[in-house]
Design a protein around this motif. Sequence first.
Motif, PDB file in Angstrom:
ATOM      1  N   LYS A   1       0.777  -1.173   0.000  1.00 45.53           N
ATOM      2  CA  LYS A   1       0.144   0.058  -0.083  1.00 45.53           C
ATOM      3  C   LYS A   1       0.888   1.254   0.179  1.00 45.53           C
ATOM      4  O   LYS A   1       0.560   2.362  -0.626  1.00 45.53           O
ATOM      5  N   ALA A   2       1.921   1.302   0.756  1.00 44.67           N
ATOM      6  CA  ALA A   2       2.686   2.396   0.676  1.00 44.67           C
ATOM      7  C   ALA A   2       3.661   2.548  -0.656  1.00 44.67           C
ATOM      8  O   ALA A   2       3.701   3.886  -0.937  1.00 44.67           O
ATOM      9  N   VAL A   3       3.901   1.596  -1.267  1.00 39.98           N
ATOM     10  CA  VAL A   3       4.565   1.964  -2.584  1.00 39.98           C
ATOM     11  C   VAL A   3       3.635   2.122  -3.828  1.00 39.98           C
ATOM     12  O   VAL A   3       4.125   2.542  -4.805  1.00 39.98           O
ATOM     13  N   ALA A   4       2.617   1.479  -3.825  1.00 41.96           N
ATOM     14  CA  ALA A   4       1.436   1.720  -4.723  1.00 41.96           C
ATOM     15  C   ALA A   4       1.601   2.706  -5.398  1.00 41.96           C
ATOM     16  O   ALA A   4       1.514   3.037  -6.746  1.00 41.96           O
ATOM     17  N   PRO A   5       1.319   3.901  -4.763  1.00 37.38           N
ATOM     18  CA  PRO A   5       1.078   5.452  -5.335  1.00 37.38           C
ATOM     19  C   PRO A   5       2.111   5.672  -6.302  1.00 37.38           C
ATOM     20  O   PRO A   5       2.071   6.407  -7.343  1.00 37.38           O
ATOM     21  N   LYS A   6       3.257   5.297  -5.847  1.00 35.46           N
ATOM     22  CA  LYS A   6       4.754   5.690  -6.337  1.00 35.46           C
ATOM     23  C   LYS A   6       4.825   4.871  -7.863  1.00 35.46           C
ATOM     24  O   LYS A   6       5.481   5.315  -8.789  1.00 35.46           O
ATOM     25  N   LEU A   7       3.995   3.795  -7.982  1.00 33.17           N
ATOM     26  CA  LEU A   7       4.225   2.998  -9.093  1.00 33.17           C
ATOM     27  C   LEU A   7       2.657   3.085  -9.990  1.00 33.17           C
ATOM     28  O   LEU A   7       2.476   2.520 -11.081  1.00 33.17           O
ATOM     29  N   ALA A   8       2.027   4.367  -9.613  1.00 32.91           N
ATOM     30  CA  ALA A   8       0.639   4.366 -10.211  1.00 32.91           C
ATOM     31  C   ALA A   8      -0.190   3.269 -10.262  1.00 32.91           C
ATOM     32  O   ALA A   8      -0.937   3.007 -11.206  1.00 32.91           O
ATOM     33  N   LEU A   9      -0.111   2.559  -9.047  1.00 31.86           N
ATOM     34  CA  LEU A   9      -1.040   1.425  -9.013  1.00 31.86           C
ATOM     35  C   LEU A   9      -1.786   1.675  -7.842  1.00 31.86           C
ATOM     36  O   LEU A   9      -1.422   2.232  -6.885  1.00 31.86           O
ATOM     37  N   THR A  10      -3.011   0.641  -7.632  1.00 26.79           N
ATOM     38  CA  THR A  10      -3.908   0.822  -6.597  1.00 26.79           C
ATOM     39  C   THR A  10      -3.716  -0.617  -6.068  1.00 26.79           C
ATOM     40  O   THR A  10      -4.108  -1.682  -6.827  1.00 26.79           O
ATOM     41  N   VAL A  11      -3.639  -0.969  -4.785  1.00 26.38           N
ATOM     42  CA  VAL A  11      -3.693  -2.307  -4.041  1.00 26.38           C
ATOM     43  C   VAL A  11      -5.322  -2.609  -3.797  1.00 26.38           C
ATOM     44  O   VAL A  11      -5.814  -1.696  -3.317  1.00 26.38           O
ATOM     45  N   PRO A  12      -5.597  -3.749  -4.717  1.00 27.35           N
ATOM     46  CA  PRO A  12      -7.135  -3.955  -4.348  1.00 27.35           C
ATOM     47  C   PRO A  12      -7.542  -4.262  -2.952  1.00 27.35           C
ATOM     48  O   PRO A  12      -6.729  -4.326  -2.223  1.00 27.35           O
ATOM     49  N   LYS A  13      -8.718  -3.632  -2.729  1.00 29.05           N
ATOM     50  CA  LYS A  13      -9.399  -3.706  -1.399  1.00 29.05           C
ATOM     51  C   LYS A  13      -9.406  -5.029  -0.774  1.00 29.05           C
ATOM     52  O   LYS A  13      -9.121  -5.601   0.381  1.00 29.05           O
ATOM     53  N   ASP A  14      -9.441  -6.496  -1.859  1.00 33.89           N
ATOM     54  CA  ASP A  14      -9.655  -7.615  -1.506  1.00 33.89           C
ATOM     55  C   ASP A  14      -8.064  -8.416  -1.407  1.00 33.89           C
ATOM     56  O   ASP A  14      -8.257  -9.646  -1.364  1.00 33.89           O
ATOM     57  N   ALA A  15      -7.242  -7.538  -1.680  1.00 35.43           N
ATOM     58  CA  ALA A  15      -5.556  -8.069  -1.491  1.00 35.43           C
ATOM     59  C   ALA A  15      -5.548  -8.903  -0.272  1.00 35.43           C
ATOM     60  O   ALA A  15      -5.967  -8.390   0.808  1.00 35.43           O
ATOM     61  N   THR A  16      -4.567  -9.952  -0.332  1.00 37.06           N
ATOM     62  CA  THR A  16      -4.341 -10.688   0.731  1.00 37.06           C
ATOM     63  C   THR A  16      -2.806 -10.951   0.732  1.00 37.06           C
ATOM     64  O   THR A  16      -2.246 -11.365  -0.536  1.00 37.06           O
ATOM     65  N   VAL A  17      -2.118 -11.107   1.848  1.00 28.86           N
ATOM     66  CA  VAL A  17      -0.779 -11.660   1.888  1.00 28.86           C
ATOM     67  C   VAL A  17      -1.014 -13.008   2.864  1.00 28.86           C
ATOM     68  O   VAL A  17      -1.174 -12.833   4.119  1.00 28.86           O
ATOM     69  N   GLU A  18      -0.424 -14.358   2.322  1.00 32.04           N
ATOM     70  CA  GLU A  18      -0.687 -15.323   3.300  1.00 32.04           C
ATOM     71  C   GLU A  18       1.102 -15.633   3.633  1.00 32.04           C
ATOM     72  O   GLU A  18       1.633 -16.014   2.823  1.00 32.04           O
TER      73      GLU A  18
END
Length: 141
Positions: free
Chosen positions: A65-82
């Motif tokens: 979430k912190a780096v996404a704006p610098k890459l012009a990306l958005t982390v999906p609301k339903d993203a998960t990390v296991e």
Amino acid sequence: MSVDAKYHATAIATGGRDGRSRTTDGSLDIKMTVPKELGGSGGEGNNPEQLFAAGYSACFLGAMKAVAPKLALTVPKDATVEATIGIGPRSEGGFGITAELAIKLPGLSKEDAKKLVDTAHQVCPYSNATRNNVDVGLKIL
């Protein structure tokens, strides 16, 4: 390398892997139990590997979430990390850990997901702490 720490968390353990662990601010107080796979009774309680998995997965998602704006990306609301953390004897003696992160980024292209994950892996504090000590597998699902 020095770190300008902006926050400190302190926890106190008693009894080791078969005791209790609590934070000094009182927000966490857990029973620790040795897993059956490591010769313990298992049962109710947690172990350091579970706590590491919970922390790493949350931290890595935060890093994305912190780096996404610098890459012009958005982390999906339903993203998960296991995060899966393993423990066992090392060939050099003593014990070591393994780590694998399985990341779901629904709606992102494979290329964008890889760019996001690779960039987050460079800034995540857990990734930096384990780098060159623990092989961390990154799997984008």
